[in-house]
Design a protein around this motif. Sequence first.
Motif, short mmCIF file in Angstrom:
data_model
loop_
_atom_site.label_atom_id
_atom_site.label_comp_id
_atom_site.label_asym_id
_atom_site.label_seq_id
_atom_site.Cartn_x
_atom_site.Cartn_y
_atom_site.Cartn_z
N UNK A 43 0.84 -1.45 -0.24
CA UNK A 43 -0.44 0.33 -0.06
C UNK A 43 0.87 1.17 0.07
N UNK A 44 0.84 1.70 1.29
CA UNK A 44 2.06 2.83 1.01
C UNK A 44 3.30 3.06 0.94
N UNK A 45 3.76 2.07 1.32
CA UNK A 45 4.83 1.90 0.30
C UNK A 45 5.32 2.35 -0.74
N UNK A 46 4.85 1.23 -1.85
CA UNK A 46 3.85 1.06 -3.29
C UNK A 46 4.05 2.83 -3.55
N UNK A 47 3.36 3.25 -2.62
CA UNK A 47 2.24 4.51 -3.59
C UNK A 47 3.74 5.58 -3.38
N UNK A 77 6.24 4.73 -5.78
CA UNK A 77 5.71 5.33 -7.43
C UNK A 77 6.07 6.69 -7.89
N UNK A 78 5.75 7.62 -6.48
CA UNK A 78 5.52 9.04 -6.96
C UNK A 78 7.07 9.05 -6.74
N UNK A 79 7.94 9.33 -5.99
CA UNK A 79 9.67 9.44 -6.12
C UNK A 79 9.87 9.11 -7.54
N UNK A 80 9.97 7.83 -7.80
CA UNK A 80 9.86 8.10 -9.81
C UNK A 80 9.37 8.54 -10.63
N UNK A 133 2.88 -7.68 -17.22
CA UNK A 133 2.52 -9.16 -15.99
C UNK A 133 1.11 -8.98 -15.42
N UNK A 134 0.44 -10.33 -15.68
CA UNK A 134 -0.85 -10.18 -15.26
C UNK A 134 -1.12 -9.80 -13.69
N UNK A 135 -0.12 -10.67 -12.64
CA UNK A 135 -0.22 -10.36 -11.88
C UNK A 135 -0.12 -8.82 -10.88
N UNK A 136 0.79 -8.52 -11.83
CA UNK A 136 0.96 -6.71 -11.58
C UNK A 136 -0.43 -5.82 -12.00
N UNK A 137 -0.88 -6.26 -13.03
CA UNK A 137 -2.17 -5.95 -13.83
C UNK A 137 -3.82 -6.11 -12.54
N UNK A 138 -3.60 -6.82 -11.91
CA UNK A 138 -4.29 -6.88 -10.93
C UNK A 138 -4.21 -6.54 -9.71
N UNK A 139 -3.51 -6.20 -9.83
CA UNK A 139 -3.19 -5.25 -8.83
C UNK A 139 -3.01 -3.92 -9.55
N UNK A 140 -3.23 -3.19 -9.81
CA UNK A 140 -3.15 -1.80 -10.98
C UNK A 140 -5.15 -1.54 -10.77
N UNK A 163 9.32 -5.30 -2.10
CA UNK A 163 10.75 -4.23 -1.71
C UNK A 163 11.51 -3.93 -2.59
N UNK A 164 11.85 -5.07 -3.35
CA UNK A 164 13.22 -5.31 -4.62
C UNK A 164 12.66 -4.24 -5.23
N UNK A 165 10.88 -4.36 -5.96
CA UNK A 165 10.40 -3.80 -6.84
C UNK A 165 10.98 -2.20 -6.65
N UNK A 166 10.24 -1.64 -5.08
CA UNK A 166 10.59 -0.52 -4.51
C UNK A 166 11.62 0.25 -5.01
#
Lengths: 461, 225
Positions: free
Chosen positions: B7-11, B14-17, B92-99, B180-183
């Motif tokens: 949740x928050x960490x991913x946000x 992405x924001x920093x990115x 990736x399917x999994x990522x798009x489900x989350x999206x 975490x690695x993705x973030x």
Amino acid sequence: MPEGKLCNKQTVDTKELLSALLNDKSGKQYYEEMNHLDVDSKALWGLIQKSCKSRLRTWLEICAHCGMCADSCFYYLANNRDPRQVPSYKIQSTLGELIRRKGNVDNAFMQMCMDTAYSKCSCCTRCGLYCPFGIDMGIMFGYLRGLLFSQGFTPWEMKIGTGMHRIYRAQMDVTTEDWVETCEWMVEEYEDDWPKLTIPIDEKNADIMYTVNAREPKHYPDDLAEAAVLFHIAGEKWTVPSEGWEETSLAMFAGDWAACKMQVEHVYAAMDRLKPKRMVVTECGHAYRATVIEGPYWAGLKSGQPPVESIHYVEWVAEALRTGKLKIDPAKKIKEPVTYQDSCNYIRNAGLGDIAREIMSYIAEDFREMSPCREHNFCCGGGGGLNGIGRYRQQRNIGLQVKRDQILATGAKMVIAPCHNCWDAIRDMEEIYHIGIKWSFLKPLLLNMVIVPDDLKPKEE
Amino acid sequence: MYEFVRGPLALIAFLIFFVGMIYRTIKYIRGLDWQADRVAYTAHFSYGLKGALRSILYWLIPYGTHSWRYYKVFTLIFFTFHVGLLITPIFLLGHNILLKESWGFSLPTLPEAVADTLTVLVIIAGIFMILRRIALPEVRIITTAYDYLILAIALAPFVTGFLAYHQAPTYNFWLIAHILAGEIMLVAIPFTKLSHFILFFLTRAQLGMDYGIKRGGMKGKGLAW
């Protein structure tokens, strides 16, 4: 702060200083003084902060250390693939390190930078074509040379060269009188064979203003006469300026940007004075690059163009042959295998590769390309001022091997080299490696091949 | 833990990115100087644009340039690595489900087997790039620890993702490690050499403009990259 009498941070602006430098044989005292020259780190860092902008900084920062520039560098290939000759390594260990240390470097580091910037890079810019990010290390070494110059770390001959430009507005001590006299002398020498031959000086509104390399009036005046004869045969309305006739810029090699500006503005002033339709530059690569390609930027011309359209001699030759102003006698075309030395400065850095091929199609029966060629050609081995620097003669001679092998692989008997630096490098290569090759500018070859209209021939007695 | 990194960490990542990349782009372009760079960017913008597009396009095509053709094997590895690195996470399917769950939209997705193959190829190409750094003297001399760190940051999401997807024991651990690695990678992009994600296009465009405007582009048919 120890500053040498000859080797220091000052520019050479007086004849006294210039002659003191010239009298120091081979720069013996000059280089001895350099060993004690202090580095003004504050000034150096100040200059870097002011002049090193996002293009260079980004290049230095994002280099992925992939090594794809390695094989693009003729020094790397000529030195048995010595990893210390990888362009990325060379620039990161010099300019990169200088910036990382915020200019806090010592004398030995600066000398290492100078040795690298001059004897391991001819600023041919070939590596920039092989880097996925387009990191042009030739440009960066040019910039580094400027930083080194500001601190007095410049090869002796380059320091003299910048002094020449500052004092004489020419790379050699050729004064206006010397130049005008040479023009007149050449007319006298050639007018028996070419009646009505002239070298018009300071004619306004000519179609062509012709400009040269100071070596021509100084050491090869026949080159000037040959240019005059070819313009004469072609029926051109041309002129040379009495002032502002010199195109070269050793100041560019040395990174003396202020002198670069003085030099090109002198030529541009001649354009303003004489209002020619076009300017033609002699068969010299760096001269064309300095005055036509880079010069407008030094002079602050926002268009990036010189005040009047300016073309290289090869462009004029191609045009004269294309339009029939010059006609080649088919029987006199070059029969033996011949190759063409693509000068980095007007082929890679100015896009005249097709023009060169067009000329060859008119004058050579057996033209052979080097491999690689055109924009991807290797430096002759003498570019970037290297031909003229005694301190790096050994390194230069090793570098020549790449060009030597390229020429040998074509099987050509002659190399056409319409560039003073390339011409010199190939001459020296022949002297050192004895490969049995001839080399030539275009002018003497064309003179032997063109059909001379009857009315231009001398009357039979 | 999962909820937090997902949740928050991913946000934040992405924001920093996104903000970081916009900042890098603006900073780069603002730092260009027609006189210092000796390229009349604005005076001949159409020639510059043509040069920039040619410069980017040829380099995006595998074996499209002299350089790519010269280094035949490395080019193959290099494109495999980068294509996999970009395509896999985005489609990736999994990522798009989350999206879809988070922001209500999703992109087309890759078949699971394709994504899995791409993942393996990225890892293999990455290992090859590490070995290449060790084996070749001309690459070894310029390689620093930083270069390995960058490779590790780029490879970590793939290794962890592969393990999680194949339900390695301690699945939850690998899943959180993967997120975490993705973030970490997203956050690292604007601050490290990974910024070439965007700066590749900008530096290529810059040199393309240089050649398109000053170094012959206004005279000939353009440089043969």
